[in-house]
Write an enzyme that holds these catalytic residues in place. Structure first.
Site, PDB file in Angstrom:
ATOM      1  N   ASP A  22       0.846  -1.197   0.000  1.00  0.00           N
ATOM      2  CA  ASP A  22       0.000   0.000   0.000  1.00  0.00           C
ATOM      3  C   ASP A  22       0.880   1.246   0.000  1.00  0.00           C
ATOM      4  O   ASP A  22       1.733   1.398   0.866  1.00  0.00           O
ATOM      5  CB  ASP A  22      -0.889  -0.036   1.256  1.00  0.00           C
ATOM      6  N   ASN A  24      -0.345   4.574  -0.127  1.00  0.00           N
ATOM      7  CA  ASN A  24      -0.910   5.837   0.353  1.00  0.00           C
ATOM      8  C   ASN A  24      -1.588   5.740   1.720  1.00  0.00           C
ATOM      9  O   ASN A  24      -2.363   6.605   2.101  1.00  0.00           O
ATOM     10  CB  ASN A  24      -1.892   6.402  -0.682  1.00  0.00           C
ATOM     11  N   ASP A  26      -3.985   3.934   2.921  1.00  0.00           N
ATOM     12  CA  ASP A  26      -5.413   3.632   3.132  1.00  0.00           C
ATOM     13  C   ASP A  26      -5.640   2.152   3.487  1.00  0.00           C
ATOM     14  O   ASP A  26      -6.780   1.701   3.598  1.00  0.00           O
ATOM     15  CB  ASP A  26      -6.260   4.041   1.914  1.00  0.00           C
ATOM     16  N   ASP A  30      -1.852  -1.207  -3.758  1.00  0.00           N
ATOM     17  CA  ASP A  30      -2.148  -0.447  -4.969  1.00  0.00           C
ATOM     18  C   ASP A  30      -0.977  -0.493  -5.944  1.00  0.00           C
ATOM     19  O   ASP A  30       0.070  -1.068  -5.647  1.00  0.00           O
ATOM     20  CB  ASP A  30      -2.512   1.003  -4.611  1.00  0.00           C
ATOM     21  N   ASP A  99      -4.808 -10.448 -15.639  1.00  0.00           N
ATOM     22  CA  ASP A  99      -5.893 -11.414 -15.465  1.00  0.00           C
ATOM     23  C   ASP A  99      -7.007 -11.038 -16.438  1.00  0.00           C
ATOM     24  O   ASP A  99      -7.377  -9.872 -16.543  1.00  0.00           O
ATOM     25  CB  ASP A  99      -6.422 -11.340 -14.025  1.00  0.00           C
ATOM     26  N   ASP A 203      -9.140 -16.396 -16.600  1.00  0.00           N
ATOM     27  CA  ASP A 203      -9.929 -16.851 -15.458  1.00  0.00           C
ATOM     28  C   ASP A 203     -11.049 -17.805 -15.892  1.00  0.00           C
ATOM     29  O   ASP A 203     -11.772 -17.508 -16.859  1.00  0.00           O
ATOM     30  CB  ASP A 203     -10.547 -15.602 -14.812  1.00  0.00           C
ATOM     31  N   GLU A 257      -6.929 -20.976 -16.709  1.00  0.00           N
ATOM     32  CA  GLU A 257      -7.254 -21.631 -15.448  1.00  0.00           C
ATOM     33  C   GLU A 257      -8.037 -22.884 -15.815  1.00  0.00           C
ATOM     34  O   GLU A 257      -9.031 -22.798 -16.534  1.00  0.00           O
ATOM     35  CB  GLU A 257      -8.079 -20.702 -14.559  1.00  0.00           C
ATOM     36  N   HIS A 328      -4.008 -17.339  -5.064  1.00  0.00           N
ATOM     37  CA  HIS A 328      -4.925 -16.590  -4.198  1.00  0.00           C
ATOM     38  C   HIS A 328      -6.197 -17.369  -3.870  1.00  0.00           C
ATOM     39  O   HIS A 328      -7.054 -16.857  -3.165  1.00  0.00           O
ATOM     40  CB  HIS A 328      -5.282 -15.277  -4.886  1.00  0.00           C
ATOM     41  N   ASP A 329      -6.355 -18.569  -4.419  1.00  0.00           N
ATOM     42  CA  ASP A 329      -7.579 -19.340  -4.184  1.00  0.00           C
ATOM     43  C   ASP A 329      -7.404 -20.476  -3.180  1.00  0.00           C
ATOM     44  O   ASP A 329      -8.343 -21.255  -2.968  1.00  0.00           O
ATOM     45  CB  ASP A 329      -8.094 -19.927  -5.501  1.00  0.00           C
TER      46      ASP A 329
HETATM   47  C1  GLC Z   1     -11.190 -17.916 -10.478  1.00  0.00           C
HETATM   48  C2  GLC Z   1     -10.385 -16.987  -9.608  1.00  0.00           C
HETATM   49  C3  GLC Z   1     -11.101 -16.802  -8.313  1.00  0.00           C
HETATM   50  C4  GLC Z   1     -12.451 -16.191  -8.594  1.00  0.00           C
HETATM   51  C5  GLC Z   1     -13.235 -17.011  -9.609  1.00  0.00           C
HETATM   52  C6  GLC Z   1     -14.375 -16.217 -10.170  1.00  0.00           C
HETATM   53  O1  GLC Z   1     -11.279 -19.186  -9.941  1.00  0.00           O
HETATM   54  O2  GLC Z   1      -9.087 -17.449  -9.467  1.00  0.00           O
HETATM   55  O3  GLC Z   1     -10.387 -16.006  -7.415  1.00  0.00           O
HETATM   56  O4  GLC Z   1     -13.173 -16.084  -7.404  1.00  0.00           O
HETATM   57  O5  GLC Z   1     -12.450 -17.385 -10.706  1.00  0.00           O
HETATM   58  O6  GLC Z   1     -13.905 -15.210 -11.020  1.00  0.00           O
HETATM   59 CA    CA Z   2      -3.608   2.168  -1.119  1.00  0.00          CA
END
Ligand code: GLC
Ligand code: CA
Length: 558
Positions: A22, A24, A26, A30, A99, A203, A257, A328-329
């Site tokens: 981050d 700034n 908040d 970013d 993405d 995605d 994906e 991230h999943d």
């Molecule tokens: C993919 C992404 C996931 C998202 C899902 C819906 O699996 O990696 O984070 O929630 O698609 O877009």
């Molecule tokens: Ca920020």
């Protein structure tokens, strides 16, 4: 344009912008935060960034619900910031893969606002609308379920019809059977390519084509309908068309994906001559320990794990697979595959055993310093709508405690906690007092600054491994052979090209024991240690090797 296929020798680093840095105060990561860490990425040695969505979004699913594909989310900055970021990456020899979330948009996208306004609106067919079932039309058009729990349909009063959403109701599915939608997607890709983007991570791309008539799905306790939209009837046609209209015109990389992709159909999805996607992520190894979203964690099974990776090593040379253990999943990898008292040793063992395979490696932010799950995570700390929904549903059935137990092990939130840069307040992620989601309290001990100062850290190990891997033909295209496939504790494999031969030995347990090496591997004249997660010992392959907890070694033998 002739493709250089640069992705075959790339190391990708995934940034989840909300949680990276981050700038700034908040409390939300970013783009200027990313800019401030470009030297860190350069030092790590990665050659490409996959940036999770940074487009305009109401953040129902942290950017995976896009309301404007051609602009940057307010909280993340501006297009000018973005331009500076990509220029800074390119100046450091780092490519940028964005993405591409086009199975669905946000319900706040202009297209959807138009679409829902009336049945004869020109945007109506951009989405999938149907009449309800039952006498009064009060039942959803079919039994498909959202991957985020509940029905995949939401009723909309304005036109007395239902719209399809395979994810949350704020993520309506686009109607890819509409040629205009497909042209829009190609235009969006070209827009970013013209700005210098090097590729896209696509995605849930295998969900884009739905079977005609949208038939009911077969019975399934959790997810219904899959068989009618996973690599659906027009999937190949639409992806090839998109490739021709956009992806093939630039020296790009696209990685899909891979819901529904196994080694058996991988060739259909990514063979170069098909001119569709370039690379694929499989879920096969991931789901054997941690299925996507709804169920409780499963027990790790090394034999199965080795079998899946070994099968993927058979992928033909005109296809490209990906190597990853985090994103991230999923919750963090370390507690999944090893005991945390050996945290960095496990991290190095996973890195050696997975990233010396063939395929494009992906490292998820924080993985390189061995970030872990958050201990004792409580329901009020969860930010991911999926965790919140699962908890609420379970609580209703008196299963709240079980839900907490499962979520503490596998919620997506764990991977989304702010990156731990230092032992300063809030892990140096922000200068502000608050962060959009809680910082893992273990930042005091686990952080980038500490890792940089300590020569034997996981971070330095990653730097070394990446340097070793880039440009290394044995790893990029050498053969693969597994030994002792049924062994439940050790993974042993060999990579070879021409006269060069590497041998990897990895103990996946927390125990020390004597391991009998396969005979073929004990015959050599010269043996050199390439990478090792212990300071000393085991400096050559012998018949009986005493392997310490999570010990992993890569040798070169001649
Ligand atoms: C993919 C992404 C996931 C998202 C899902 C819906 O699996 O990696 O984070 O929630 O698609 O877009
Ligand atoms: Ca920020």
């Amino acid at each position: 344009m002739a493709k250089t296929r640069w992705y075959k020798d790339a190391v990708v680093y995934q940034i989840y912008p909300r949680s990276f840095c981050d700038s700034n105060g908040d409390g939300i990561g970013d783009i200027r935060g990313i800019i401030s860490k470009l030297d860190y990425l350069k030092e790590l040695g990665i050659t490409c960034v996959w940036l999770s969505p940074c487009y305009k979004s109401p953040n129902d699913d942290n950017g995976y619900d896009i309301s404007n594909y051609r602009d940057i989310m307010d909280e993340f900055g501006t297009l000018e910031d973005w331009q500076e970021m990509i220029d800074g990456m390119h100046a450091r020899g780092i490519k940028l893969v964005m993405d591409l979330v086009v199975n669905h948009t946000s319900d706040e996208h202009e297209w959807f606002k138009q679409s829902r306004s009336s049945k004869d609106n020109p945007y109506r067919d951009y989405y999938i609308w149907r009449k309800g079932r039952g006498k009064d039309g009060k039942k959803p058009p079919n039994n498909w379920t959202s991957r985020f729990t509940g029905s995949a349909w939401t009723y909309d009063e304005t036109t007395d019809e239902w719209y399809l959403h395979l994810f949350s109701k704020k993520q309506p599915d686009l109607n890819w059977d509409n040629p205009k939608v497909r042209q829009e997607v190609a235009d969006i890709c070209n827009y970013w390519f013209e700005k210098g983007v090097d590729g896209f991570r696509c995605d849930v791309i295998t969900y884009i084509s739905k079977e005609e008539g949208l038939p009911n799905g077969k019975w399934n306790p959790a997810l219904k309908g899959d068989e009618h939209f996973t690599i659906g009837p027009n999937y190949h046609k639409y992806i090839h068309e998109l490739n021709q209209r956009s992806w093939s015109k630039y020296d790009t990389m696209t990685v899909g994906e891979g819901q529904g992709i196994t080694i058996d159909n991988a060739e259909e999805i990514v063979a170069e001559e098909r001119e569709e996607l370039d690379c694929v992520f499989t879920f096969e190894h991931q789901t054997q320990v941690d299925s996507f979203i709804v169920t409780v964690p499963k027990k790790f099974n090394l034999v199965k794990w080795k079998e899946i990776f070994s099968n993927w090593q058979k992928i033909p040379s005109n296809c490209q697979n990906s190597l990853y253990i985090e994103n991230h999943d999923y919750s963090r990898s370390l507690p999944r595959y090893g005991k945390l008292e050996y945290r960095e040793t496990v991290g190095k063992m996973l890195a050696i055993s997975v990233y010396l395979l063939k395929g494009t490696p992906y490292i998820y932010q924080g993985q390189e310093i061995g970030m872990t799950n958050i201990d004792n995570f409580q329901p009020e700390d969860y930010k991911d709508q999926v965790s919140v929904k699962i908890y609420e549903i379970c609580k209703k059935f008196g299963l709240g405690k079980i839900a907490i137990w499962a979520l503490q092990r596998k919620a997506r939130d764990h991977a989304r906690a702010p990156m731990q840069w230092s032992d300063a307040k809030n892990a140096g992620f922000t200068t502000g007092d608050e962060t959009w989601m809680m910082v893992n309290p273990n930042y005091v001990d686990i952080n980038v600054e500490e890792s940089e100062e300590r020569p034997d850290s996981l971070l330095h190990f990653y730097q070394k491994l990446i340097k070793f891997r880039l440009g290394n033909e044995v790893i990029i295209k050498g053969s693969y052979k597994q030994y002792d496939a049924k062994n439940k504790k050790v993974w042993v494999y060999e990579r070879a090209l021409d006269n060069k031969k590497y041998v990897v030995v990895a103990n996946y347990t927390d125990k020390q024991f004597s391991y009998t090496m396969p005979d073929e591997l004990t015959k050599y004249e010269k043996c050199v240690v390439l990478l090792h997660n212990y300071e000393d010992g085991n400096n050559k392959i012998v018949k009986k090797m005493v392997l310490r907890p999570y010990e992993a070694i890569a040798y070169e033998i001649e």
